[in-house]
Design a protein around this motif. Structure first.
Motif, PDB file in Angstrom:
ATOM      1  N   ALA A  74      93.324  -2.939  57.775  1.00 28.25           N
ATOM      2  CA  ALA A  74      93.570  -1.335  56.575  1.00 28.25           C
ATOM      3  C   ALA A  74      94.528  -2.017  55.791  1.00 28.25           C
ATOM      4  CB  ALA A  74      93.901  -0.377  57.334  1.00 28.25           C
ATOM      5  N   PHE A  77      93.628  -4.759  53.419  1.00 23.62           N
ATOM      6  CA  PHE A  77      92.879  -4.223  52.285  1.00 23.62           C
ATOM      7  C   PHE A  77      93.501  -3.602  51.287  1.00 23.62           C
ATOM      8  CE2 PHE A  77      88.862  -3.947  55.126  1.00 23.62           C
ATOM      9  CZ  PHE A  77      88.501  -5.291  54.777  1.00 23.62           C
ATOM     10  N   LEU A  78      94.461  -2.709  51.888  1.00 22.65           N
ATOM     11  CA  LEU A  78      95.242  -1.943  50.796  1.00 22.65           C
ATOM     12  C   LEU A  78      96.271  -2.811  49.906  1.00 22.65           C
ATOM     13  CD1 LEU A  78      95.809   1.043  49.844  1.00 22.65           C
ATOM     14  CD2 LEU A  78      97.417   1.285  51.556  1.00 22.65           C
ATOM     15  N   ALA A 182      89.734  -0.205  52.900  1.00 22.86           N
ATOM     16  CA  ALA A 182      91.077   0.123  53.624  1.00 22.86           C
ATOM     17  C   ALA A 182      91.088   1.357  54.081  1.00 22.86           C
ATOM     18  CB  ALA A 182      92.467  -0.119  52.581  1.00 22.86           C
TER      19      ALA A 182
END
Length: 191
Positions: A74, A77-78, A182
């Motif tokens: 996550a 992704f962010l 995310a």
């Protein structure tokens, strides 16, 4: 080799690579260089990264709890979404000099993709799939085929796509997709 694991790995890695920076790097490199040589260089870099990812996936992710892996995914992704959004706001269009020879086109593509792919979403996905299924060779075959397919799309459609869609717009769409991914990974970590 497990054909079922290959068939599961291919679409996951394919979809993960579509909005990825390495797909766009291949696309941009192919607009300035020879598409076949760019693809060959990218393909070799992807093979190296998949080999690393399945090795790490089997060894490392087997030791970590699932929630920790999802939290790291996550965050990755962010971070990718923020980077993509910031790059879209910079106002700069990427420029890649025309590559004069086949060898330098392949080496340039290999170097760009090899560096860009470290810690990348598809590398993490590949490692996770190898850990989850315990079939590193099958995951590697599916992942390599998916990465090669996306690179082929990028190098064949690069010149045409960039006539209609700006790199800035592509980066904004990429940022949006990564925010959604995310959120999903964070939700998975929180369950």
């Amino acid at each position: 080799m497990s054909p079922a694991v290959v068939l599961v790995s291919f679409p996951i890695v394919f979809i993960g690579e579509l909005p990825d920076k390495t797909m766009f790097a291949s696309l941009v490199l192919a607009t300035r260089g020879r598409p076949l040589q760019v693809w060959l260089g990218a393909a070799a870099a992807f093979v190296a990264h998949v080999a690393i990812a399945v090795t790490v996936g089997v060894a490392l992710f087997a030791l970590l709890p699932h929630r920790a892996v999802e939290a790291v995914v996550a965050a990755a992704f962010l971070a990718g979404a923020v980077l993509s959004w910031r790059m879209s706001r910079s106002g700069e269009e990427e420029t890649v000099e025309r590559v004069p020879t086949a060898r330098s086109a392949m080496l340039s593509a290999f170097a760009v993709i090899f560096v860009a792919e470290w810690g990348d979403l598809t590398q993490i996905l590949t490692a996770d799939l190898a850990a989850r299924y315990g079939a590193p060779f099958s995951v590697a075959v599916g992942a390599v085929a998916a990465l090669w397919a996306v690179a082929a799309i990028a190098v064949t459609g690069g010149r045409t796509l960039l006539r209609f869609v700006s790199i800035r717009r592509i980066r904004l769409v990429t940022a949006g997709v990564l925010v959604v991914l995310a959120g999903y990974a964070a939700w998975s970590a929180a369950r």
